[in-house]
Scaffold this active site. Structure first.
Site, PDB file in Angstrom:
ATOM      1  N   ARG A   1      48.774  34.511  35.488  1.00  0.00           N
ATOM      2  CA  ARG A   1      48.593  35.717  36.200  1.00  0.00           C
ATOM      3  C   ARG A   1      48.783  36.972  35.185  1.00  0.00           C
ATOM      4  NH1 ARG A   1      52.579  37.709  35.131  1.00  0.00           N
ATOM      5  NH2 ARG A   1      52.203  39.588  35.746  1.00  0.00           N
TER       6      ARG A   1
ATOM      7  N   ARG B   1      40.173  35.924  41.726  1.00  0.00           N
ATOM      8  CA  ARG B   1      40.781  37.046  42.140  1.00  0.00           C
ATOM      9  C   ARG B   1      40.142  38.301  41.732  1.00  0.00           C
ATOM     10  NH1 ARG B   1      47.106  37.411  40.174  1.00  0.00           N
ATOM     11  NH2 ARG B   1      47.229  38.622  42.184  1.00  0.00           N
TER      12      ARG B   1
ATOM     13  N   GLN C   1      57.908  38.908  40.821  1.00  0.00           N
ATOM     14  CA  GLN C   1      57.519  39.029  39.176  1.00  0.00           C
ATOM     15  C   GLN C   1      58.538  39.499  38.387  1.00  0.00           C
ATOM     16  OE1 GLN C   1      55.458  39.499  41.864  1.00  0.00           O
ATOM     17  NE2 GLN C   1      53.183  38.923  41.354  1.00  0.00           N
TER      18      GLN C   1
ATOM     19  N   ASP D   1      45.870  46.631  36.836  1.00  0.00           N
ATOM     20  CA  ASP D   1      44.807  45.780  36.899  1.00  0.00           C
ATOM     21  C   ASP D   1      43.569  46.310  36.807  1.00  0.00           C
ATOM     22  OD1 ASP D   1      47.414  44.475  38.296  1.00  0.00           O
ATOM     23  OD2 ASP D   1      46.166  42.665  37.988  1.00  0.00           O
TER      24      ASP D   1
HETATM   25  O1  MRU Z   1      49.603  39.469  40.901  1.00  0.00           O
HETATM   26  P1  MRU Z   1      49.883  39.619  39.725  1.00  0.00           P
HETATM   27  O2  MRU Z   1      51.171  39.226  39.151  1.00  0.00           O
HETATM   28  O3  MRU Z   1      48.720  39.030  38.707  1.00  0.00           O
HETATM   29  O4  MRU Z   1      49.974  41.206  39.116  1.00  0.00           O
HETATM   30  C1  MRU Z   1      50.426  41.560  37.848  1.00  0.00           C
HETATM   31  C2  MRU Z   1      50.364  43.199  37.770  1.00  0.00           C
HETATM   32  O5  MRU Z   1      50.231  43.803  38.653  1.00  0.00           O
HETATM   33  C3  MRU Z   1      50.518  43.327  36.481  1.00  0.00           C
HETATM   34  O6  MRU Z   1      51.315  44.823  36.593  1.00  0.00           O
HETATM   35  C4  MRU Z   1      48.950  43.731  35.685  1.00  0.00           C
HETATM   36  O7  MRU Z   1      48.140  42.683  35.747  1.00  0.00           O
HETATM   37  C5  MRU Z   1      49.194  44.093  34.327  1.00  0.00           C
HETATM   38  S1  MRU Z   1      49.587  42.835  33.196  1.00  0.00           S
HETATM   39  C6  MRU Z   1      49.707  43.039  31.548  1.00  0.00           C
END
Ligand code: MRU
Length: 352
Positions: free
Chosen positions: A50, A93, A201, A242
């Site tokens: 992730r 995703r 996370q 993202d």
């Molecule tokens: O759902 P996730 O855990 O993949 O979400 C991750 C995030 O929102 C991070 O902040 C983002 O991907 C940046 S990772 C360097």
């Protein structure tokens, strides 16, 4: 930093993609050996891998596995195998644009193959491009760290959300890169780590990662951020993202928007770390960014075990939110630190 395992690596002997299963952290460090693109898709959907850059890298390696698995050596069979796995990986995703970006990089080297390219040459080409993406991401993240360090004063309090760290990238992380680098250089940051409901996370991954790196990190529940800021303990907020839309609106883990609003209220700079692979000029603004909604059980139970709400409770579970550009103090990229007006700054950094 040196004590952190790589979140993903290629094993040419398999051939296989070896992934750190992030769903098992912090309790166990389990590595998965994936030899099939369907397993890569499952790992992306289940958040075993992730974080926007790591998702892109996993997908790029997934395409290599796809061609390994495609039966037949003629061009048509190879093209068909590539195209069908490309489509499946792309939809694994929706929000992190790095996924599309990395797949497009693979598609462009694939399209450049000569019509008579053998299976071996096709595989070599895709493998080399995935390795290049991997190495580039490491270098980009290191530069994000260097650029980020110019914004943060030694000894300051820094709040972060979710995990934008080494395990979300090839190495170093995005928003956490300056914290890892600062640790190596004696910056003595005091980091506040948001727990990041519902999948934790921050608690499971960022607290683990910063702890392994020796950074002074304190875990808080998401609803404590306001009072920590009010107490004057936060000098900067650093988050990953993202997708950044053409106008500078930023999609990141759910809860980021609330922090940006709080940061503005308390006069705290709010920094977004974005490799240029996360910038998306084809999406006009935050309203056009697809926001992933995940299943209700992520909210009604703790990882499918202890219920935290009645099982039939109505749930809304968006995995990301959009922070308007107006709340972002700066977007830190590997090519420089961007300031408003973002529309112009983003075009300049991407198109020159
Ligand atoms: O759902 P996730 O855990 O993949 O979400 C991750 C995030 O929102 C991070 O902040 C983002 O991907 C940046 S990772 C360097």
């Amino acid at each position: 930093m040196s004590t952190l395992p790589p979140s993903l690596r290629w094993d040419p002997a398999g051939p296989a993609l070896v992934l750190l299963d992030q769903t098992k952290l912090p309790g166990q460090e389990v590595f998965l050996t994936l030899t099939d693109p369907a397993e890569v898709i499952e790992a992306i959907k289940a958040l075993r891998v992730r974080g926007a850059p790591a998702i892109g890298l996993a997908a790029a390696w997934g395409l290599v596995l796809a061609v390994h698995r495609t039966p037949g050596a003629d061009r048509q069979s190879l093209d068909n195998g590539f195209a069908s796995w490309y489509a499946l990986l792309l939809e694994s995703r929706p929000t992190a644009v790095n996924l599309r970006w990395a797949l497009e990089r693979q598609a462009s080297v694939w399209k450049a193959l000569s019509p008579s390219a053998s299976r071996a040459v096709s595989l070599q080409t895709l493998t080399a491009e995935a390795a290049r993406l991997h190495a580039e991401d490491e270098a980009v993240c290191l530069q994000l760290g260097e650029n980020g360090l110019t914004l943060l004063k030694a000894g300051s309090g820094v709040l972060t959300h979710c995990n934008a760290g080494a395990i979300a990238t090839a190495r170093w992380g995005t928003a956490l890169a300056p914290l890892h680098l600062g640790q190596e250089r004696g910056f003595d940051f005091k980091v506040w780590v948001d727990e990041t409901r519902p999948l934790l996370q921050g608690a499971r991954l960022t607290a683990w990662e910063l702890g392994r790196s020796g950074v002074d990190a304190t875990l808080i529940c998401d609803n404590m951020a306001a009072s920590v800021m009010a107490a004057g303990k936060v000098n900067a907020v650093v988050v990953g993202c993202d997708r950044v839309a053409a106008n500078g609106d930023v999609a990141n883990k759910i809860g980021t928007l609330g922090l940006a609003v709080l940061a503005q209220h308390f006069g705290i700079p709010f920094y977004v770390f974005a490799p240029t692979s996360t910038l998306d000029l084809t999406t006009a603004n935050g309203g056009a960014i697809p926001i992933e909604e995940r299943k209700a059980t992520e909210v009604t139970s703790l990882f499918g075990s202890a219920p935290t709400a009645p099982a039939d409770t109505k749930v809304f579970n968006p995995a990301f939110d959009v922070t308007p550009a107006a709340l972002v103090t700066a977007i830190v990229t590997e090519k420089g630190i961007l300031r408003a007006p973002y529309e112009t700054a983003l075009r300049q950094v991407l198109l020159g």
